[in-house]
Enzyme design. Structure first.
Site, PDB file in Angstrom:
ATOM      1  N   HIS A 138       4.862  -3.546   7.601  1.00 61.22           N
ATOM      2  CA  HIS A 138       3.580  -3.929   7.008  1.00 61.22           C
ATOM      3  C   HIS A 138       3.062  -5.233   7.643  1.00 61.22           C
ATOM      4  O   HIS A 138       1.926  -5.297   8.120  1.00 61.22           O
ATOM      5  CB  HIS A 138       3.796  -4.118   5.499  1.00 61.22           C
ATOM      6  CG  HIS A 138       2.567  -4.505   4.727  1.00 61.22           C
ATOM      7  ND1 HIS A 138       1.808  -3.603   4.033  1.00 61.22           N
ATOM      8  CD2 HIS A 138       1.966  -5.702   4.541  1.00 61.22           C
ATOM      9  CE1 HIS A 138       0.790  -4.220   3.457  1.00 61.22           C
ATOM     10  NE2 HIS A 138       0.870  -5.506   3.741  1.00 61.22           N
ATOM     11  N   GLU A 139       3.907  -6.232   7.675  1.00 65.54           N
ATOM     12  CA  GLU A 139       3.477  -7.525   8.226  1.00 65.54           C
ATOM     13  C   GLU A 139       3.226  -7.423   9.729  1.00 65.54           C
ATOM     14  O   GLU A 139       2.382  -8.144  10.274  1.00 65.54           O
ATOM     15  CB  GLU A 139       4.501  -8.618   7.913  1.00 65.54           C
ATOM     16  CG  GLU A 139       4.801  -8.837   6.425  1.00 65.54           C
ATOM     17  CD  GLU A 139       3.561  -9.103   5.565  1.00 65.54           C
ATOM     18  OE1 GLU A 139       2.565  -9.610   6.103  1.00 65.54           O
ATOM     19  OE2 GLU A 139       3.593  -8.777   4.353  1.00 65.54           O
ATOM     20  N   HIS A 157      -0.327  -6.621  10.185  1.00 69.00           N
ATOM     21  CA  HIS A 157      -1.149  -7.844  10.122  1.00 69.00           C
ATOM     22  C   HIS A 157      -1.063  -8.615  11.444  1.00 69.00           C
ATOM     23  O   HIS A 157      -2.065  -9.083  11.980  1.00 69.00           O
ATOM     24  CB  HIS A 157      -0.644  -8.767   9.007  1.00 69.00           C
ATOM     25  CG  HIS A 157      -1.039  -8.360   7.622  1.00 69.00           C
ATOM     26  ND1 HIS A 157      -2.343  -8.154   7.251  1.00 69.00           N
ATOM     27  CD2 HIS A 157      -0.294  -8.137   6.499  1.00 69.00           C
ATOM     28  CE1 HIS A 157      -2.396  -7.829   5.950  1.00 69.00           C
ATOM     29  NE2 HIS A 157      -1.164  -7.808   5.476  1.00 69.00           N
ATOM     30  N   GLU A 182      -5.827  -6.091   5.431  1.00 76.22           N
ATOM     31  CA  GLU A 182      -4.917  -5.229   4.685  1.00 76.22           C
ATOM     32  C   GLU A 182      -4.963  -3.803   5.237  1.00 76.22           C
ATOM     33  O   GLU A 182      -3.956  -3.090   5.224  1.00 76.22           O
ATOM     34  CB  GLU A 182      -5.279  -5.259   3.192  1.00 76.22           C
ATOM     35  CG  GLU A 182      -4.222  -4.696   2.281  1.00 76.22           C
ATOM     36  CD  GLU A 182      -2.913  -5.481   2.277  1.00 76.22           C
ATOM     37  OE1 GLU A 182      -2.891  -6.646   2.742  1.00 76.22           O
ATOM     38  OE2 GLU A 182      -1.897  -4.910   1.818  1.00 76.22           O
TER      39      GLU A 182
END
Lengths: 498, 498
Positions: B264-265, B268, B294
């Site tokens: 997930h990160e 980003h 997001e």
């Protein structure tokens, strides 16, 4: 609000910005991925510019004058704080903003050039960046000289070590230059006549070294709620008083050099932690000077942690850390102690023993004085370096990497700083000699790994005094004597020739 | 120098100061010893004050007006940059300096109170600090409302997600509130009719998890020359574009939740790294909005890394990382995939699956709207929270720690941010659906762990566009359609009920 109080508010802002910059610098040296360098150098340059804007705000001059004209209303700490404020103001206002910005950029660029030039032993690459930087540092020295009324080089020293000038340093260094060559010869003779100590055989796993470092740091009083130990190319102490960050570099083959770096930086850290909390954020609350700072790291490393007493305490911990047998000869206190006191002329300052270390400093002192004066150009530095090494230590480095490219200081624009190392060694010896005289049973305490009385003595005499007194006053108050080379020479004599 | 160019210089200074603050915030969350908190919060507050001083400098208004009156001279990126500058200027100048300072202090205090209140499940302790903070945030909302001409709550959203307002969000959320309950029931029925997936048995040593995380990050395009992976209580992505710092938290018993956080990160981080280098330091060069940010993390985590294709690629790497046999049932692609798609209503937002996640957001959205409007007081928050949880998810948390104290956002004064999470999920689904339609053979590429085409597509459509277009324009240019819930619902249907 009084002028003095308004000044405190402004200097508090400066302290927070300096603290921010200190953490960002630590991050750069310890953990930043290299791709972040450009952005970081701009962040730091911007913080420099803002600090310069705050301290050169024209209203500050008026506030300083007003506060100084009502000095009687101040208590002694406030009075000393005002003196420190004026000192900083004078140094900062000596420089035009464009010179500050140019210095910051040139220093970042030169440091990057130095990193690659050092790695590839490529002096010309360094020289190009250094020429620009040196020219700016010379401008800075001239501007500061006019502002503080000292010679150009003394004006640079005055930023790192206010109160010290070449006049005094020359006396110390001349004295050492007479004393040390003969002393070194005797030490080498004595050392050569004895069997060499046994070098412990590794590998010494890094995790075990990390754990051991933390155990010893805690024992010496380092508080991990207010600090960290990390790793970087060169060991250093950074961060802020509430969050002191020290670093070391580990070597699987040889654990002693890393461990000694940890103990050295722990000395710096304990000074920072011992500063008076009520004066954090004010100039008077900061460490007195670079030489005093170095005195605290050298007192820890050289005076305490290379003593026989220390190894009596530490040898079992070392054996335990690395899973060595109690009977292991390499890990006997005596052998470890003799290893830690090995004297050997070498090329590299940071690896030097305490007997030959002053030669490295005298060489740099001579060269940087000449560079600032204009008598030595960047292109002639390698030659002058090698001549000096031959004269002081009888050695000629085969590469500039082992010669004039070894240190980061000049690449970072830090000229006038090197004398502080040897001044620190003199101060450390004089302070420790007084502490031994004043503290009953200190040798037994060190043998038992009980450092708190000594740390408390240093806290009382040095750390908690911050910048309340000048370096010279602080030393004389703590030891009863003006700073001299006597204690250092006596220490060397007792340790190496007794 | 043109007014526009002068503005660029000022915004560049702001960017460097924001970058410095971002690294200091990362340090706080990831590695700072707790004793450093007070000093750090003051450093950050000082940086806030200085940024506020720069952006509220009265000369800025004149420069903006002048640059806007000569807009024709600007190219499209400069024009968009000027729009972003005006947007920031309007938000910043809406607030008086004393409110900015009060918010910064109150947020630091409330965050500290939240940390201890959450640990000890002590709502009253939090309430006290939160009441002061909420009152200041409401003042901020009112001041911003007057400046930007939106309702108070919309004016807060406008800082995080310019272009989105409650009118549109209400349409999306109402649609989801109709769709999801029935859908969830069907998913749970289907899931319940099948044997449960096998949970891999640990322990999974942290070092192996760390190595595996780095292997997958590299594969997804993370460049460790420009970023780091570390550990913190809550996973996050911080730092600056040239030096992106992501964190996770490891659990020896369960490796999947940490791994999914890393992925997930990484989404980003790749957005940050893909921003156009020539516009770093300018407002138009920053990520478009929180919902777009997001969308990139959710696209990576939910759309790519919870797909069957991804587990076909990753299962052998996972087995290798933990030394599992090829035949291990728990590590088969199918089993890992089914585990990653487990749906289960729960109390905790950050642990929620993608089907129930919007309920968590709808609850927070309802409550924060009411708090800003003045219809919900801090003292009534736990009750309102529990009622909402019952309504949306049929659950009542036993403690506030598992209820309204679970998130840091409100404690940090971040109100108006939560909708971005679900907007991001909608955007991610719509972008991924377009990417699949446009990229030949994408499923085979993912199965082979070849992500570069997809990342290049995102780079082209999203990352390299930075803030050149509004969120709505960017989405429509990339997907050919205005943002809607269709792709998200279709994605859920295809994944969970097909």
């Amino acid at each position: 609000m009084s002028a003095y109080r308004q000044l405190e508010e402004r200097f508090e802002r400066l302290a927070h910005l300096s603290g921010a910059a200190a953490v960002l610098q630590w991050d750069w040296a310890a953990i930043m991925p290299m791709g972040g360098a450009k952005a970081r150098s701009r962040q730091l340059a911007e913080l420099d510019v803002i600090r310069h804007e705050i301290i050169t705000d024209t209203r500050l001059a008026g506030l300083l004058g007003e506060a100084e004209s009502t000095r009687d209303a101040l208590n002694p700490w406030q009075d000393a704080n005002l003196t420190e404020m004026r000192h900083r103001w004078t140094h900062a206002n000596a420089l035009p903003a464009d010179l500050v910005a140019a210095l910051s950029t040139a220093a970042s660029e030169c440091e990057l050039a130095w990193r690659s030039a050092r790695a590839s032993n490529d002096y010309p690459t360094f020289q190009k960046a250094f020429e620009s930087l040196l020219s700016l540092v010379r401008e800075k020295a001239a501007a500061k000289s006019a502002a503080v009324g000292l010679s150009n080089y003394d004006a640079l020293i005055d930023s790192y070590d206010p109160g010290f000038t070449c006049t005094e340093i020359d006396v110390f260094f001349t004295d050492l230059a007479v004393f040390l060559p003969d002393f070194l010869e005797k030490v080498l003779d004595k050392q050569g006549a004895l069997p060499a100590p046994v070098v412990p055989k590794g590998p010494f796993p890094l995790d075990k070294q990390r754990t051991l470092s933390r155990v010893l740091m805690r024992r010496l009083g380092f508080d991990f709620e207010h600090g960290r130990l990390d790793e970087s190319h060169h060991p250093f102490c950074g961060g802020v008083s509430e969050d002191v960050r020290i670093t070391t570099r580990y070597d699987e083959v040889n654990f002693t050099s890393s461990l000694m770096a940890v103990l050295h930086e722990t000395g710096h850290a304990i000074y920072e932690r011992g500063l008076p909390i009520e004066w954090y954020t004010q100039p008077v609350g900061e460490a007195r000077s670079m030489s005093l700072h170095e005195s605290q790291s050298l007192l820890m490393e050289m005076q305490i942690c290379r003593s026989n007493e220390f190894f009596c305490f530490a040898a079992p911990l070392l054996r335990q850390a690395f899973g060595m047998a109690d009977a292991d000869v390499a890990f006997s206190p005596d052998n470890l102690h003799r290893l830690a006191l090995r004297v050997e002329p070498g090329f590299i300052r940071v690896d030097a023993d305490e007997v030959t270390y002053p030669f490295h400093i005298m060489l740099r002192y001579r060269l940087e004085k000449a560079m600032i004066k204009g008598d030595l150009r960047a292109s002639d530095l390698p030659g002058a370096w090698n001549e000096g090494m031959l004269e002081f230590l009888g050695l000629t480095p085969e590469t500039d990497r082992d010669g004039c490219l070894q240190d980061i200081h000049w690449a970072a624009g830090e000229i006038g700083y090197f004398p502080s190392y040897t001044l620190g060694a003199l101060i450390a010896a004089q302070l420790f000699s007084s502490a031994r005289a004043q503290l009953a049973d200190i040798d037994n305490a060190l043998t038992s790994g009980e450092f708190q009385d000594l740390i408390a003595w240093l806290g009382d005499k040095v750390h908690s005094q911050a910048s309340r007194y000048s370096s010279h006053q602080l030393i004389e108050r703590a030891t009863g004597l003006p700073l001299a080379t006597d204690a250092f020479k006596a220490h060397l004599g007792a340790r190496y020739l007794a």
